[in-house]
Design a protein around this motif. Structure first.
Motif: not given
Length: 580
Positions: A209, A319, A410
């Motif tokens: 990620q 994700e 994020y």
């Protein structure tokens, strides 16, 4: 049936043109499941385009003649299909309680599906408004409230109905303007980035990620020559995050200040260790996992070397898509400090690359987030006293609730971070639309092994073709309440107002322009906005004669002259008198 060139989302998340799909191919349904194409039918029929209704218009400058791609509105949702194709519409409406003192009565109005007979003796089921009247007194008001509560219990969900494209004109104007199509998020993924980095699909560890976030940051503020990213030195949290997230991959960011330190630091991503003896580009590209991902996964165009968002990323795991978009927001995004009036988060991302613009829109919609594009033409701007040539820019605006909030969680830039939501809503997003005729075209019909809805390349959810699609259908009804704007030629059934003569119509956009600028072209009736008038006025000498101002401004659409309406336009004469 869908027109040739319509894009379909395949089972692996890739996008394919409908005329290239073969029997036995696996396509994606709107619920994320895969299904097989059992047969394909081809024909030539009259098609209509169903396009998202938006306030955006075509660019209104001379740049359109130089750039043909600018003559259309970018990023809108649309589908091109035959007249016999059945679409599923959703109508969001609630029963209303209205008092009429003129007729001394109380009115309860609600919508209900009813059967009507068409001109060719078909029975179709469409929504119609119903009403029940009560006397305007205490007893009547009490009965009306009781009746309204019973209606609310029966109509507590949005009204969903199927209708053929040729029958849209049977809807009344209010119902037609409120009926909506929808697009749905892609809940499954292909795991392509994880497979490239780890050798295993869907292994979305924190490091994978972080690499997706780093790729998004590079798309926004990176250079295409080497692994180098521009970072604002005042954004300490972003600089610290860059160092922290690169370390698990053996990448060490570093930069060297010039003689006069600049605010923007050109951070190079070294692999293994920093170079020695002032060899600034040593250990940058060789064996660098980040640069391998950029070049091998086509984040950099193989022909001209420009940035682009590869197609596979729009169908990768959720994700990965969220982390990539968060990195892009950290680099080039503006996050509104306050929520919109509807309680949604708002983010704007600017780019000069058409492929990046399309990628942002596709990824946002694949996550269930609404996206629009405002195209800013080439222009000369004065920035801090210097003349700067600004390129054609795409301003991508994305709005959403918890789905967008989860992406912002994020982010690493201090003022862009938002708290992570407790629950993420990934339901369908609805939008209103217009329908316009295109003419005869090649059309294709896909028959699936089940009756589920198909997911187009732009993530619109539509029914598959039925038996009535296999032959040409005729449109026997006429469009109701269809109006055309005198200034911009926009055609629709929305809000229109009388023009300066009282005989023609202006759309709400041109009407507000005329109200605040007071100018129109005496040749083509084009109405410029106040900013264009202000820009043109700086190039024209103004002379004060008595109480009038003589201004000869040219029209940007034709060779005509803009004429000022002294009666309906803003009272500029009084402003100039007070200024003196």
């Amino acid at each position: 049936m869908f027109e040739e060139g319509t894009q379909i989302t395949m089972a692996d998340g890739s996008i394919e043109d409908i005329h290239n799909i073969m029997e036995g191919s696996m396509v994606m349904c709107d619920d994320g499941a895969a299904t097989r194409v059992t047969s394909i039918f081809r024909d030539i029929q009259t098609t209509y385009v169903l396009s998202q209704r938006t306030k955006h218009r075509k660019i209104e400058t001379n740049a359109t003649s130089l750039r043909p791609s600018c003559t259309k509105v970018d990023g809108i949702l649309e589908v091109r299909c035959s007249l016999g194709h059945t679409i599923n519409l959703t109508l969001f409406t609630k029963p209303t309680f209205e008092k009429s003192f003129k007729f001394n009565q109380v009115l309860v109005r609600w919508v209900k599906l009813v059967d009507i007979v068409t001109s060719d003796n078909r029975i179709i089921n469409i929504p119609k408004y119903h009403n029940k009247k009560f006397p305007l007194d205490d007893v009547g008001i009490l009965e009306a409230h009781t009746y309204l509560e019973n209606i609310l219990v029966q109509n507590n969900k949005p009204l969903s109905f199927d209708i053929e494209v040729r029958d849209l004109d049977y809807l009344d104007a209010q119902t037609r303007s409120r009926s909506k199509l929808c697009f749905k998020p892609v809940l499954s993924g292909n795991g392509r980035l994880s497979e490239f980095l780890t050798g295993q699909r869907h292994l979305n560890t924190l490091s994978v990620q972080n690499m997706a976030w780093l790729l998004g940051l590079w798309i926004g503020d990176g250079t295409t020559v080497r692994p180098e990213i521009s970072v604002d030195s005042l954004d300490v949290s972003l600089m610290d995050a860059l160092i922290e997230l690169c370390e698990p991959w053996g990448i060490y960011p570093g930069y060297t200040d010039s003689v006069i330190p600049l605010r923007a630091k050109h951070v190079k991503l070294y692999y293994g260790k920093k170079p020695a003896n002032r060899k600034y580009y040593q250990n940058c590209k060789t064996n660098n996992p980040f640069w391998k991902a950029v070049t091998n996964l086509d984040f950099k165009n193989r022909e001209d070397g420009s940035k682009e968002i590869p197609q596979f990323l729009c169908g990768d795991d959720i994700e990965i898509r969220e982390a990539f978009l968060a990195g892009l927001i950290d680099a080039d995004g503006y996050v509104a400090k306050e929520l919109s009036q509807s309680g949604k988060y708002q983010v704007n991302i600017q780019t000069i690359y058409p492929s990046v613009m399309k990628g942002i829109v596709n990824i946002a919609r694949s996550l269930g987030i609404n996206a629009t594009v405002t195209t800013k033409p080439e222009r000369i701007a004065i920035i801090k006293g210097k003349e700067v040539h600004c390129k054609l820019t795409y301003d991508c605006g994305i709005t959403g609730n918890t789905a967008l909030q989860n992406i912002l969680s994020y982010c690493r830039s201090g003022h862009k971070i938002r708290p992570k939501p407790a629950l993420v809503d990934r339901g369908p997003t609805h939008f209103t639309f217009n329908d316009n005729k295109r003419g005869l075209n090649h059309v294709y019909s896909l028959k699936l092994e089940n009756s589920k809805k198909i997911l187009l390349g732009n993530k619109m959810s539509l029914n598959t073709c039925k038996s009535n699609c296999m032959s040409e259908q005729k449109k026997l009804s006429k469009t109701k309440n269809l109006k055309q704007c005198l200034a911009c030629q926009y055609v629709g059934i929305g809000r229109f107002y009388r023009d300066w003569t009282g005989k023609n119509k202006l759309c709400s956009r041109c009407y507000s322009r005329y109200k605040f600028s007071g100018y129109r072209c005496e040749s083509c009736n084009f109405v410029p906005d106040s900013r264009e008038i202000k820009r043109k006025s700086t190039q024209v000498d103004k002379t004060l004669i008595g109480l009038s101002v003589n201004e000869k401004l040219g029209c940007s659409h034709c060779t005509g002259i803009l004429m000022y309406d002294t009666i309906r336009g803003p009272n500029r004469q009084m402003q100039m008198i007070h200024a003196m």
